[in-house]
Design an enzyme around this catalytic site. Sequence first.
Site, short mmCIF file in Angstrom:
data_model
loop_
_atom_site.label_atom_id
_atom_site.label_comp_id
_atom_site.label_asym_id
_atom_site.label_seq_id
_atom_site.Cartn_x
_atom_site.Cartn_y
_atom_site.Cartn_z
N GLY A 11 -37.81 -52.24 -84.46
CA GLY A 11 -37.25 -53.05 -85.54
C GLY A 11 -38.06 -52.91 -86.82
CG PHE A 12 -38.28 -55.02 -91.29
CD1 PHE A 12 -38.78 -54.05 -92.15
CD2 PHE A 12 -38.41 -56.37 -91.66
CE1 PHE A 12 -39.41 -54.40 -93.34
CE2 PHE A 12 -39.03 -56.72 -92.84
CZ PHE A 12 -39.54 -55.74 -93.68
CG ASP A 32 -35.97 -52.19 -80.21
OD1 ASP A 32 -34.76 -52.46 -80.15
OD2 ASP A 32 -36.70 -52.60 -81.14
N GLY A 37 -32.63 -52.94 -83.73
CA GLY A 37 -33.65 -51.93 -84.05
C GLY A 37 -33.03 -50.55 -84.13
CB VAL A 58 -37.82 -57.75 -73.84
CG1 VAL A 58 -37.24 -58.75 -74.84
CG2 VAL A 58 -39.19 -58.21 -73.39
N GLY A 103 -44.64 -63.56 -68.73
CA GLY A 103 -44.92 -63.24 -67.33
C GLY A 103 -45.71 -61.95 -67.22
CE LYS A 106 -49.10 -66.74 -63.70
NZ LYS A 106 -48.01 -66.44 -62.77
CE1 TYR A 146 -34.67 -65.31 -85.20
CE2 TYR A 146 -34.95 -66.71 -87.12
CZ TYR A 146 -35.35 -65.63 -86.37
OH TYR A 146 -36.43 -64.88 -86.77
NE ARG A 187 -34.08 -60.45 -92.40
CZ ARG A 187 -34.75 -59.77 -91.47
NH1 ARG A 187 -34.89 -58.47 -91.58
NH2 ARG A 187 -35.27 -60.41 -90.46
#
Length: 317
Positions: A11-12, A32, A37, A58, A103, A106, A146, A187
């Site tokens: 991504g950016f 990603d 992205g 993810v 996770g 950890k 968001y 944006r």
Amino acid sequence: MPRTLIAGGAGFLGSHLADALLARGHDVICVDNLITGSMKNIEHLIGTDGFTFYKWDVTNYIHVPGPIDNILHFASPASPIDYLRLPIQTLKVGSLGTHKALGLAKEKAARFLLASTSEVYGDPLIHPQKEDYWGNVNPIGPRGVYDEAKRFAEAMTMAYQRAHGVETRIVRIFNTYGPRMRIEDGRVVSTFVSQALRDEPITVFGDGGQTRSFCFVSDEVDGIIRLLGSDATTPVNIGNPSEMTVKQLAERVIELTGSKSEIVHKELPEDDPKVRKPDITRARTILGWEPKVALDEGLTRTIAYFKEALASETASA
Ligand code: UDP
């Protein structure tokens, strides 16, 4: 040599972080799913020593062989039109994605850094925004997907710190701009610059009196890397406190591009924050960080990038 995983690494912000960390001697594992992205952002890194890319989501369980020292969770749609278009993915990556990334942190005893946002303050009733402000968020409005995902992500991060002793850092990112923003990401900076370069009308939402404070990407990345190396276990605002109205931004962009564009007004989106400006006392004090790139310089560099991006878009059309 530290080994750092960046979720959202194409991504950016993720791709600029990958560049900066590789330059500082890290091995970088970039993950990603490419929904917002782009491989274009990291194509110059493919084949570079110490750089690996996985096209993974993810929000699913992630397994990475070998040790990991740092995990940076930068995966999420982050512009209002992206998270309105991808509401469920936005909620999932902020909740399930944060859980999976924590996770992994950890399991690997890695340091975890969450990309949070000024949106956790919502339409703020306190100005400028300090980290101890709890915010004014509409959970069921269009931006709630968001804002609440990131608020949940912060809560989950603090829970892993308290319950599992994971070393965590939280950056609250304020409007950041620069090369590698998408032409169509909606944006305000990318939209105004693209419109100005095409001599199209500049779409100011509402009367343009709402304010934002724009941070150039190199400053943002520098602040994030300092935070990663610090011992700040609660959120830190990283943004540029020089505040302006959206209308003033439109006028600056027209001036710097020498555009023939005129300003037109469109309806203000629902729950659009009226003001936004970071209080960066904490970043100044504990990170010795301060933004260095002034708006005109940052915009000039952004305009140069968009000129090329628009030219290659036209050439490939
Ligand atoms: N905005 C605008 N015209 C556009 C895009 C955005 O006037 O074409 C305004 C938007 O209403 C908001 C500000 O610019 O007040 C910043 O919008 P952006 O989407 O960049 O992010 P936000 O800060 O709202 O998350």
